[in-house]
Design a protein around this motif. Structure first.
Motif, short mmCIF file in Angstrom:
data_model
loop_
_atom_site.label_atom_id
_atom_site.label_comp_id
_atom_site.label_asym_id
_atom_site.label_seq_id
_atom_site.Cartn_x
_atom_site.Cartn_y
_atom_site.Cartn_z
N ILE A 14 0.74 -1.13 -0.03
CA ILE A 14 -0.02 0.11 -0.02
C ILE A 14 0.94 1.38 -0.04
CG2 ILE A 14 -1.50 1.40 1.40
CD1 ILE A 14 -2.86 -1.22 2.31
N ASP A 36 9.68 -7.59 -4.03
CA ASP A 36 8.55 -8.19 -2.96
C ASP A 36 8.50 -9.32 -2.93
OD1 ASP A 36 5.66 -6.67 -1.84
OD2 ASP A 36 5.61 -8.74 -1.90
N CYS A 73 9.55 -0.68 2.83
CA CYS A 73 8.08 -0.54 2.82
C CYS A 73 7.27 -1.95 3.38
CB CYS A 73 7.78 0.07 1.45
SG CYS A 73 8.45 1.56 1.28
N HIS A 76 6.31 -4.43 10.05
CA HIS A 76 7.01 -3.79 10.93
C HIS A 76 8.24 -4.98 11.53
CE1 HIS A 76 3.54 -1.32 12.19
NE2 HIS A 76 4.11 -0.89 11.19
N LYS A 97 7.76 3.91 8.99
CA LYS A 97 7.22 3.71 10.58
C LYS A 97 6.61 2.18 10.60
CE LYS A 97 3.01 3.80 10.57
NZ LYS A 97 1.97 3.29 9.87
N VAL A 124 10.90 7.05 8.71
CA VAL A 124 9.77 7.83 8.33
C VAL A 124 8.71 8.31 9.29
CG1 VAL A 124 7.69 7.82 6.80
CG2 VAL A 124 9.70 6.71 5.84
N GLN A 126 6.57 11.21 8.47
CA GLN A 126 6.47 12.29 7.41
C GLN A 126 5.67 13.73 8.08
OE1 GLN A 126 4.63 9.42 7.39
NE2 GLN A 126 2.37 10.08 6.70
N ASP A 167 -4.41 -8.82 5.91
CA ASP A 167 -2.95 -9.21 5.72
C ASP A 167 -2.79 -9.93 6.85
OD1 ASP A 167 -1.71 -8.02 3.31
OD2 ASP A 167 -2.43 -5.93 4.06
N TRP A 169 -0.09 -9.92 8.74
CA TRP A 169 1.01 -9.48 9.60
C TRP A 169 0.32 -8.40 10.66
CZ3 TRP A 169 2.15 -4.01 9.75
CH2 TRP A 169 1.68 -3.27 8.52
N ARG A 170 -1.34 -7.95 10.12
CA ARG A 170 -1.65 -6.99 10.80
C ARG A 170 -2.33 -7.46 12.28
NH1 ARG A 170 -1.52 -2.39 7.58
NH2 ARG A 170 -1.47 -2.98 5.32
N1 LIG Z 1 4.14 6.84 6.76
C1 LIG Z 1 2.81 6.41 6.50
O1 LIG Z 1 1.71 7.23 6.62
C2 LIG Z 1 2.35 4.97 6.37
C3 LIG Z 1 1.15 4.29 5.58
C4 LIG Z 1 1.03 3.02 5.51
C5 LIG Z 1 1.79 2.27 5.90
N2 LIG Z 1 2.89 2.71 6.53
C6 LIG Z 1 4.07 1.72 6.81
O2 LIG Z 1 4.83 1.07 5.49
C7 LIG Z 1 4.96 -0.22 5.87
C8 LIG Z 1 4.12 -1.44 4.83
O3 LIG Z 1 2.60 -0.84 4.92
P1 LIG Z 1 1.63 -1.11 3.98
O4 LIG Z 1 0.39 -1.08 4.53
O5 LIG Z 1 2.14 -0.99 2.58
O6 LIG Z 1 1.85 -3.05 4.05
P2 LIG Z 1 1.41 -4.13 2.94
O7 LIG Z 1 1.29 -5.40 3.49
O8 LIG Z 1 0.26 -3.59 1.89
O9 LIG Z 1 2.73 -4.13 1.99
C9 LIG Z 1 3.91 -4.74 2.65
C10 LIG Z 1 4.77 -5.82 1.63
O10 LIG Z 1 5.86 -5.99 2.02
C11 LIG Z 1 6.17 -7.28 1.54
N3 LIG Z 1 7.11 -7.95 2.17
C12 LIG Z 1 7.05 -8.44 3.51
N4 LIG Z 1 8.43 -8.80 3.94
C13 LIG Z 1 9.02 -8.69 2.64
C14 LIG Z 1 10.73 -9.05 2.70
N5 LIG Z 1 11.18 -9.45 3.34
N6 LIG Z 1 10.90 -8.81 1.25
C15 LIG Z 1 10.06 -8.25 0.28
N7 LIG Z 1 9.14 -7.93 0.48
C16 LIG Z 1 8.25 -8.23 1.60
C17 LIG Z 1 4.73 -8.14 1.38
O11 LIG Z 1 4.64 -8.99 0.82
C18 LIG Z 1 3.93 -6.83 1.04
O12 LIG Z 1 3.53 -6.77 -0.38
C19 LIG Z 1 4.52 -0.62 7.28
O13 LIG Z 1 5.68 -0.50 8.06
C20 LIG Z 1 3.35 0.71 7.73
O14 LIG Z 1 3.53 0.76 9.03
C21 LIG Z 1 3.17 4.02 6.48
#
Ligand SMILES: NC(=O)c1ccc[n+]([C@@H]2O[C@H](COP(=O)([O-])OP(=O)(O)OC[C@H]3O[C@@H](n4cnc5c(N)ncnc54)[C@H](O)[C@@H]3O)[C@@H](O)[C@H]2O)c1
Length: 354
Positions: A14, A36, A73, A76, A97, A124, A126, A167, A169-170
């Motif tokens: 995301i 990924d 990305c 956690h 984060k 991060v 932001q 997901d 992990w959540r």
């Molecule tokens: N700063 C913000 O406003 C903000 C907003 C949303 C999410 N986030 C953070 O971004 C991070 C990801 O969140 P998301 O919502 O995008 O999660 P998500 O589940 O949509 O995406 C995470 C991706 O990481 C991949 N992944 C996991 N382990 C991996 C590895 N070892 N190697 C390669 N790929 C791997 C997964 O397959 C998945 O596609 C989290 O830390 C979340 O807290 C931050």
């Protein structure tokens, strides 16, 4: 023109598009590798943004000599091992984060950076770049509020059972490291801790009120805070509220106080009427902007600013505005609240500053 800075993105879910779009706005920066565990996700991001290489194993990205820096990305718990390996491979790192899901993970990341101190390692948050948050920080730092008395944050949002089921992990201790505190509220806990100058101890409680059978972690939490300055504070967060994505931030000193709701001045009161008028005017003037198409409105407008700062830090070989060590402090606060709740006592934080 300097040689292009080449970026690899690990985790193509995301948040990844917000990183890629932010990098692609910058001159002489190329996103060259998308990684990924799920191949379609890596390929999907690469196709959408014209990224040349993809992989399903981060080791392949770390071995890619064309990558200078990475954005992490992923979930956690994977941040710590990925950041460790990236730094060991000589890549600059910007990690989403929450920086890590455990104290051990945080320690490992800091140790990895100490072994490669010339590399830039940022975390991060932001919202530290949001105009009003920056303004509040400057006000507090120059003593405009007088002796600090209290600082408080309230975060209300709605995360449904479907969200937690979407997901694996959540809502898990092992992979998310918690829920509403470590994922949603952490942005505003960070703003509070950063503006107030750091936390010395927390006493917290967490509970799961409406997500039984859905997740094992908390949907509701509160904490009392002792700031390093001696001021006191409170944190309140829930992801079971229909008041979705609301936050208030309150800062009070003996010369003046500010209540902010969703980044806007809700109540501003100062002993000096001229200062009160000025602060209220500045806080009212800043417009919320949604500047990245990929972002959700509540991500705010500041991913591009933070990513531009990270790129500049790499080029100038300086520390980024939000160092990993500084981002760590807020995670220490969150982990301290969990620990305090489990042990039913105040938890002293390790020495770290935001
Ligand atoms: N700063 C913000 O406003 C903000 C907003 C949303 C999410 N986030 C953070 O971004 C991070 C990801 O969140 P998301 O919502 O995008 O999660 P998500 O589940 O949509 O995406 C995470 C991706 O990481 C991949 N992944 C996991 N382990 C991996 C590895 N070892 N190697 C390669 N790929 C791997 C997964 O397959 C998945 O596609 C989290 O830390 C979340 O807290 C931050």
């Amino acid at each position: 023109m300097s040689a292009p800075l080449r970026i690899g993105v690990i985790g193509c879910g995301i948040i990844a598009p917000a990183h890629v779009e932010s990098y692609q706005r910058l001159e002489s920066v190329e996103v060259v590798h998308a990684c990924d565990l799920v191949e379609e996700k890596a390929r999907g991001l690469a196709a959408r943004y014209g990224i040349g290489r993809t992989s399903t194993d981060a080791a392949e990205l770390f071995a890619d000599d064309s990558v200078d820096a990475v954005s992490i990305c992923t979930d956690h718990a994977s941040h710590a091992p990925l950041a460790e390996a990236a730094l060991a491979a000589g890549k600059h790192v910007l990690c989403e984060k929450a920086l890590a899901a455990t104290t051990e993970g945080l320690d490992r990341m800091m140790a990895a950076h100490q072994r490669r101190p010339a590399l830039v390692f940022g975390g991060v948050f932001q919202h530290r770049f949001d105009a009003n948050i920056q303004y509040l920080k400057r006000l507090v730092d120059r003593g405009a509020l007088g002796t600090l008395l209290t600082g408080a944050v309230q975060v209300r949002c709605l995360r449904t059972p479907e969200y937690y089921r979407s997901d694996t992990w959540r809502g898990t201790w092992a992979e998310e490291g918690g829920a509403v505190l470590i994922n949603q509220a952490i942005h505003f806990i960070d703003a509070l801790c950063w503006i107030m100058g750091g936390v010395r101890a927390v006493a917290g409680a967490y509970t799961n009120r409406t997500h039984h059978g859905v997740m094992e972690t908390e949907d509701t939490a509160t904490a009392s805070v002792r700031f390093a300055s001696g001021a006191l504070g409170t944190i309140e967060a829930t992801c079971s509220s229909h008041m979705d994505w609301e936050y208030t931030l309150s800062l009070h000193g003996h010369e003046g106080g500010i209540d902010l709701r969703r980044g806007k001045g809700l109540k501003v009161s100062f002993r000096d009427p001229a200062r009160e008028e000025e602060v209220a005017r500045v806080l009212a003037a800043e417009e919320d902007e949604k500047v990245i198409d990929a972002g959700r409105s509540y991500y705010g407008a500041s991913h591009p600013t933070q990513i531009a700062d990270f790129v500049d830090a790499v080029r100038a070989r300086r520390a980024p505005f939000v160092t990993a060590a500084s981002a760590r402090h807020t995670v220490d606060v969150v982990l301290g609240i969990y620990r305090s709740s489990r042990e039913d006592r105040w938890h002293e934080l390790p020495p770290s500053t935001p």
